[in-house]
Design an enzyme around this catalytic site. Structure first.
Site, PDB file in Angstrom:
ATOM      1  CB  SER A 127      -0.923  -0.196   1.182  1.00 38.56           C
ATOM      2  OG  SER A 127      -2.042   0.876   1.086  1.00 38.56           O
ATOM      3  CG  ASP A 131      -6.958  -1.935  -4.267  1.00 40.86           C
ATOM      4  OD1 ASP A 131      -7.852  -1.276  -3.679  1.00 40.86           O
ATOM      5  OD2 ASP A 131      -5.889  -1.944  -4.149  1.00 40.86           O
ATOM      6  CG  HIS A 171      -6.131  -1.569  -0.331  1.00 33.93           C
ATOM      7  ND1 HIS A 171      -5.505  -1.136  -1.269  1.00 33.93           N
ATOM      8  CD2 HIS A 171      -5.856  -1.099   0.601  1.00 33.93           C
ATOM      9  CE1 HIS A 171      -4.391  -0.396  -0.924  1.00 33.93           C
ATOM     10  NE2 HIS A 171      -4.515  -0.259   0.492  1.00 33.93           N
TER      11      HIS A 171
END
Length: 615
Positions: free
Chosen positions: A195, A326, A355
């Site tokens: 991320s 996502d 995600h």
């Protein structure tokens, strides 16, 4: 008992069975899919296809939890039962007085020359975040030393300065890599960014270039928002995405409040009380992140953080794992076209996963799909170090072909979309890039020029109009036409360019120097005394020449004999018009050479269909 009678007697049961059967069929046909690998035919792609057997399998998301938001939220909740990982902490003092920590996975018996796996967690993550713990458990069997980088103020690390961290700054990562390389010389290092950690890793790879290749053998990024502008816009859509947005903003505010001993006070650009009122990520970045790191606003910060248009700057093998659903990144914002052109940047897209989710199986256990994939990749890299050297060499050659001009000739690599990636002008002896179309430029417009002395001559903005030129010459960019010239003494020479021809130039005293009629021939000049000096405009023959000493030698347009009269003329103005005309001609002649790469089969329509029918 027939079906109709059963339905009549037990309608609820039959309805439930029908719906269940429909969901099973949908799951098998639309949810369960093989991941899509996008990369140019290269050594890196062959390496991945050979060693990652997981790519030959279908990804089976958890049947009762395959929707993107469920994967995103429940992936962490189901891992709450994982015990804390035991680390050995090493605090690294930074050059500006700040500090980060390197948490080394304890209880692993490896040699001093074993490879290093450096993990960078997400937005507010640390070495004890659930997804980090799952990854550590998956790779601890490898013959490598695993270490997690905790950002400033994270994971019990005290914030020593007012500076924290953001996606567009990778200075702390570089210092950590320099330290690891100096204390473990010659040891392969692989970075894994998750991320926000993946964005910091990507920022480092795209901005450091050669230095990144010096310290890192390869890198992996997972669930990164490739395009922060589109990613934040997606996160602001109601309802589920916006709820996730607000939750993350709440986490950021809590983190900022925990650092109030450094961040509070009137001496800062930001007001911590106002920061604490942020309800969305954009509000937090506007009130805090942009101010702290010197961006104009949140939008400027997001533009600087984008990676989708910078893949060609990366010089080491990179594997990217992302899910088509996502919520932090729309499918159309994933730079698949850029990956198709790259020899060493590969993107793996799963139809589902959310995600940092990627849960699989009926009962998700400790390891998820992403953990298995990364574990296989690391094992392959550490077992084939010599092959990685060849892949790195190919990566370096590819990057050099795009950005460097060695012989002054057109440099253009695998251009599937027909756009020029980079090229050099005909006579470039200094090896500087004369012009190129930056990275993954979807509009095909020229982004910049570099003249002979290395100064930037021009930029082409989004709409294709001329924005600016080098400091020697200034151009007007209101309508995309050349508006004015500035000769060597800094005075403005006005000109008008309607149909591509020079219409007029005005010298220092404001008199008209030249006109160019519709047929492109020179009509007249006005010398320094303001009188019109006639030139032939009928048969195109030259009436006068300007010799070496700056004097005008008149010629007869019939027999070419030299006339008796010699008139002095301002050679500086004459040369300035010639130079401007030549520059206009050069800019209009774009040489384009494209080598069409192999087509990659990527079923985007199917991925969209698979996501759209559930979300």
């Amino acid at each position: 008992m027939d079906f109709y009678s059963l339905y009549s007697e037990c309608p609820s049961i039959m309805l439930g069975l029908s719906v269940g059967a429909g969901l099973i069929v949908y799951y098998l046909l639309e949810v369960v899919r093989r991941p899509q690998l996008t990369c140019r035919r290269s050594e890196w792609r062959r390496f991945l296809e050979t060693h990652l057997t997981i790519l030959q399998e279908k990804y089976w998301p958890t049947p009762w939890c395959y929707e993107s938001h469920c994967q995103t939220v429940l992936a962490s909740l189901l891992r709450l039962r994982l015990p804390d990982i035991t680390y050995k902490r090493e605090v690294l003092q930074l050059k500006d007085g700040g500090q980060i920590s390197l948490d080394w996975l304890a209880g692993v018996e490896v040699g001093a020359g074993s490879p290093i796996v450096l993990v960078l967690p997400g937005l507010t993550g640390s070495s004890q975040s659930e997804y980090v713990k799952g990854l550590m458990l998956a790779v601890r069997h490898l013959p490598a030393r695993c270490v997690v980088l905790n950002n400033r103020g994270i994971g019990g690390v005290r914030l020593m300065t007012t500076r924290t961290y953001c996606a567009a700054n990778s200075d702390d990562l570089e210092e950590a890599l320099q330290y690891l390389s100096s204390t473990h010389p010659g040891v392969p290092i692989v970075a894994i960014g998750i991320s926000l950690g993946g964005m910091i890793t990507g920022n480092y790879l795209t901005t450091r270039g050669e230095r990144a290749a010096k310290y890192l053998t390869a890198a992996v990024v997972m669930s990164i928002p490739w395009n922060m502008v589109l990613g934040l816009s997606s996160m602001e859509k109601p309802l589920c995405n916006l709820l996730l947005n607000r939750y993350l903003a709440h986490c950021l505010c809590q983190l900022a409040d925990s650092m109030s001993y450094q961040l509070a006070g009137d001496q800062h650009k930001w007001n911590l009380k106002q920061v604490m009122k942020s309800k969305t990520i954009r509000e937090f970045d506007t009130q805090f992140t942009a101010m702290q790191f010197g961006f104009r606003d949140a939008e400027d910060y997001y533009l600087s953080s984008c990676l989708h248009d910078k893949l060609d700057r990366i010089k080491i093998p990179l594997l990217c794992l992302t899910a088509a659903d996502d919520p932090f990144q729309p499918l159309h914002a994933i730079p698949l076209e850029a990956a198709k052109r790259s020899s060493h940047v590969a993107i793996i897209v799963t139809a589902r996963g959310g995600h940092i989710g990627f849960m699989e199986g009926v009962l998700p256990t400790t390891y998820y799909y992403s953990d298995r994939l990364i574990s296989q990749l690391l094992a392959a890299i550490f077992s084939n170090v010599d092959q990685l050297k060849q892949i790195r060499k190919e990566a370096d050659n590819f990057a050099s072909a795009v950005f460097n001009n060695i012989d002054g000739k057109l440099e253009s690599d695998d251009n599937v979309d027909g756009k020029i990636e980079s090229y050099d002008n005909d006579d470039n002896v200094d090896g500087k890039i004369e012009s190129y179309d930056n990275d993954d430029n979807v509009d095909g417009k020229i982004e910049s020029y570099d003249n002979i002395n290395g100064k930037i001559e021009s930029y082409d903005n989004i709409n294709g109009k001329i924005e600016s030129y080098d400091n020697i010459d200034f151009y007007d960019h209101v309508d995309g036409k050349i508006g004015c010239y500035d000769h060597v003494d800094g005075n403005i020479e006005s000109s008008k360019k309607v149909d591509g021809k020079i219409e007029s130039c005005d010298n220092i005293d404001g008199k008209i120097e030249s006109y160019d009629n519709t047929d492109g021939k020179i009509e007249s000049y006005d010398n320094t005394d303001g009188k019109i000096e006639s030139y032939n405009n009928i048969d195109g023959k030259i009436e006068s020449y300007d010799n070496i000493d700056g004097k005008i030698e008149s010629y007869d347009n019939i027999d070419g004999n030299k006339a008796n009269e010699t008139r002095e003329y301002d050679n500086a103005i004459h040369d300035n018009v010639d130079a401007a005309t030549q520059k206009s001609s050069n800019n209009s002649e774009d040489t384009e050479e494209t080598t069409k790469g192999e087509k990659e089969e990527y079923n985007t329509a199917e991925l969209k269909r698979g996501v759209g029918e559930v979300s």
